[in-house]
Design a protein around this motif. Structure first.
Motif, short mmCIF file in Angstrom:
data_model
loop_
_atom_site.label_atom_id
_atom_site.label_comp_id
_atom_site.label_asym_id
_atom_site.label_seq_id
_atom_site.Cartn_x
_atom_site.Cartn_y
_atom_site.Cartn_z
N GLN A 1 0.83 -1.21 0.00
CA GLN A 1 0.00 0.00 0.00
C GLN A 1 0.86 1.26 0.00
O GLN A 1 0.57 2.23 -0.70
CB GLN A 1 -0.92 0.01 1.21
N THR A 2 1.94 1.24 0.79
CA THR A 2 2.83 2.39 0.85
C THR A 2 3.50 2.64 -0.50
O THR A 2 3.61 3.78 -0.95
CB THR A 2 3.90 2.16 1.93
N ILE A 3 3.95 1.56 -1.15
CA ILE A 3 4.60 1.70 -2.46
C ILE A 3 3.62 2.25 -3.49
O ILE A 3 3.94 3.18 -4.25
CB ILE A 3 5.16 0.34 -2.91
N VAL A 4 2.41 1.70 -3.51
CA VAL A 4 1.39 2.17 -4.46
C VAL A 4 1.01 3.61 -4.15
O VAL A 4 0.81 4.43 -5.07
CB VAL A 4 0.16 1.24 -4.40
N MET A 5 0.90 3.94 -2.87
CA MET A 5 0.54 5.30 -2.46
C MET A 5 1.57 6.30 -2.98
O MET A 5 1.23 7.36 -3.51
CB MET A 5 0.45 5.34 -0.93
N ALA A 6 2.86 5.97 -2.84
CA ALA A 6 3.91 6.86 -3.32
C ALA A 6 3.90 6.96 -4.85
O ALA A 6 4.05 8.06 -5.40
CB ALA A 6 5.27 6.37 -2.83
N PHE A 7 3.70 5.84 -5.53
CA PHE A 7 3.72 5.84 -6.99
C PHE A 7 2.55 6.62 -7.57
O PHE A 7 2.72 7.48 -8.44
CB PHE A 7 3.71 4.41 -7.52
N VAL A 8 1.35 6.34 -7.09
CA VAL A 8 0.16 7.01 -7.64
C VAL A 8 0.18 8.50 -7.33
O VAL A 8 -0.14 9.33 -8.19
CB VAL A 8 -1.12 6.34 -7.07
N GLY A 9 0.54 8.86 -6.10
CA GLY A 9 0.60 10.27 -5.75
C GLY A 9 1.61 11.03 -6.59
O GLY A 9 1.32 12.14 -7.07
N THR A 10 2.78 10.44 -6.83
CA THR A 10 3.80 11.09 -7.65
C THR A 10 3.36 11.16 -9.11
O THR A 10 3.59 12.17 -9.79
CB THR A 10 5.13 10.34 -7.55
N LEU A 11 2.74 10.11 -9.60
CA LEU A 11 2.28 10.08 -11.00
C LEU A 11 1.23 11.17 -11.24
O LEU A 11 1.32 11.92 -12.23
CB LEU A 11 1.70 8.71 -11.32
#
Length: 499
Positions: free
Chosen positions: A303-313
């Protein structure tokens, strides 16, 4: 080469005296900078009371917390009754396993006949349809009154009358109520327990603390663990190096078995559960280990990895077009430029942690709040960086494309993007790597992910090995993402230099 004579030098000095004289700053700049630095360090030392903090710091506690990260504890509670007998109990989930009988506890057990007082029970209240006579009370009423009286019962019980807890080869706790003797190396401490609380019969050594007369006494045994003496119990925490039960919990049939034994059971052993293979059972016991919760921790990490990726994207996608509006050499409208730039300043002026608190209140706890916080903060930061990169491009390439009659969109596509696209991608990759770390922090305030899981483990103040486990996972992820980001940025910037 002609040299100037003394008269020529004097003439030049008279006409231009500033050329041959040095200023005060030039002569003493190194001394001034060094003195200012020393004064600033002295000011910080005084203002933040660094000396007092270092002098009053309990470095032993820091060492204990560090040891908790790489160890586990067995925690027997030795309750002491009023008659001096004792009972040793381990918690249900203690890593020592079922039927604990450790060799570091020596107990003398005796069977005693004890009289137990059974408290009075309340008389049952029943509805009756029969009439009640004030003149002649019924016998049932007399029997009900007798049943409410207290009674006693004689039982035979096995109790502990004397116990010795060996913390290590030189340290031990001897329990012979009402006296408890603690030996650490060559030092000894005798403590008396009773109705007046806990009383030390000699001055407390450095490894024993008591906050107030009669209060509990805390005992520190270094890496071996610690204990506390109360007026009715002694709580022992014996520490061992390692993470016990990391693969299988004490409730698992694989608990306590070596890797070879587990492998043999999985490969050719008889089924432990008739409805499930041993491999499936082992995987299930590992993933749903109640002490370490591997599957839940890994899910929260994802969840943390996806959260960082989606927010940055999302931030990159929104900042990209806005940066063209904010760049003065692309959009030649100063009020519009300033409006977009002030919008970027508004977004990035508040820290991501604060935005996470705001969005947690707005959307509730969960990854959506974390994604929103990363997206909102990074849109402002990336927008500012992108617009500055656009303002520093070489206009010759853009003018060349414009000179052949290309449309405004084609001018940006072929005259601007080739110059800035590697920079844009490199900055986005760096923020993606950085947000992987930031997502852990904002998760602790309710934004979801492993940060919230980490905070919950820290709040218990007991499961520090679980904290260390999650920190190690976070470090591995950060290292991997840092390597990927560096490789991609190097490739992008290298292509740019070759072009």
């Amino acid at each position: 080469m002609n040299t100037l004579s003394a008269s020529d030098m004097e003439a030049i000095a008279s006409r231009h005296p500033h050329l041959l004289t040095t200023s005060l700053w030039q002569r003493f700049r190194f001394a001034i900078i060094g003195g200012a630095t020393v004064l600033y360090i002295i000011f910080c030392w005084w203002f933040f009371s660094i000396g007092a903090v270092l002098g009053s710091a309990n470095w032993g506690i820091a060492g204990t917390y560090l040891a908790d990260w790489i160890s586990y504890e067995e925690r027997p509670d030795i309750s002491i009754h009023k008659d001096g007998t004792m009972q040793i109990e381990f918690s249900r989930y203690d890593p020592i396993g079922p039927n604990p009988n450790p060799d570091w506890i020596t107990a003398r057990r005796e069977t005693l006949t004890r009289t137990i007082e059974i408290p009075a029970s309340a008389a049952p209240q029943t509805k009756s349809t029969s009439s009640f006579s004030f003149v002649a009370p019924s016998n049932a009423g007399d029997q009900s009154a007798e049943s409410t009286k207290a009674s006693t019962e004689t039982r035979k019980e096995e109790v502990v009358t004397h116990a010795v807890v060996d913390m290590n080869a030189t340290d031990r706790i001897e329990l012979a109520p009402p006296t408890i003797t603690v030996a650490r190396g060559d030092e000894r401490l005798e403590v008396s327990i009773g109705s007046d609380g806990v009383t030390a019969l000699s001055p407390l050594p450095e490894w024993a603390t008591q906050r107030a007369p009669g209060a509990k006494v805390m005992l520190a045994f270094g890496f071996s663990g610690w204990a506390e003496i109360r007026d009715d119990a002694v709580l022992v925490h014996k520490r061992y190096l390692g993470w016990e039960g990391f693969f299988f919990d004490i409730s698992s049939p694989f608990f306590g078995k070596s890797f070879g034994e587990v492998f043999t059971l999985i490969r050719s052993g008889e089924r432990i559960n008739a409805n499930q293979s041993n491999l499936s059972l082992a995987v299930d016991n590992f993933l749903y280990n109640p002490s370490w919760q591997h599957l839940d921790v890994w899910t929260k990490l994802l969840q943390t990895i996806v959260m960082a990726f989606v927010g940055t994207l999302f931030a990159m996608v929104v900042a990209f077009p806005l940066s063209f509006i904010a760049a003065r050499n692309i959009t030649r409208n100063k009020p519009v430029n300033q409006l977009v730039k002030r919008f970027f300043d508004f977004q990035r002026s508040v820290d991501m942690f604060i935005w996470a608190l705001f969005f947690t209140r707005a959307f509730g706890p969960g990854p959506l709040a974390g994604i929103s916080a990363i997206f909102f903060t990074d849109t402002g930061t990336l927008g500012k960086l992108y617009s500055e990169a656009l303002e520093n491009i070489d206009d010759k390439q853009r003018e060349g494309v414009k000179s052949v009659g290309a449309s405004p969109i084609a001018v940006q596509r072929f005259g601007v993007l080739p110059q800035v696209l590697p920079v844009f991608a490199s900055q986005a990759l760096y923020f993606w790597e950085s947000n992987t770390r930031s997502a852990t922090i904002i998760g602790a305030v309710g934004a979801g992910g492993i940060g919230l899981k980490l905070w919950e483990a820290m709040r218990t103040n007991a499961d520090w090995e679980n904290v260390a486990y999650m920190v190690v996972l976070i470090l591995i992820v950060v290292f991997v993402f840092d390597a990927i980001s560096n490789a991609l940025r190097t490739r992008l910037m290298g292509n740019r230099r070759r072009s």
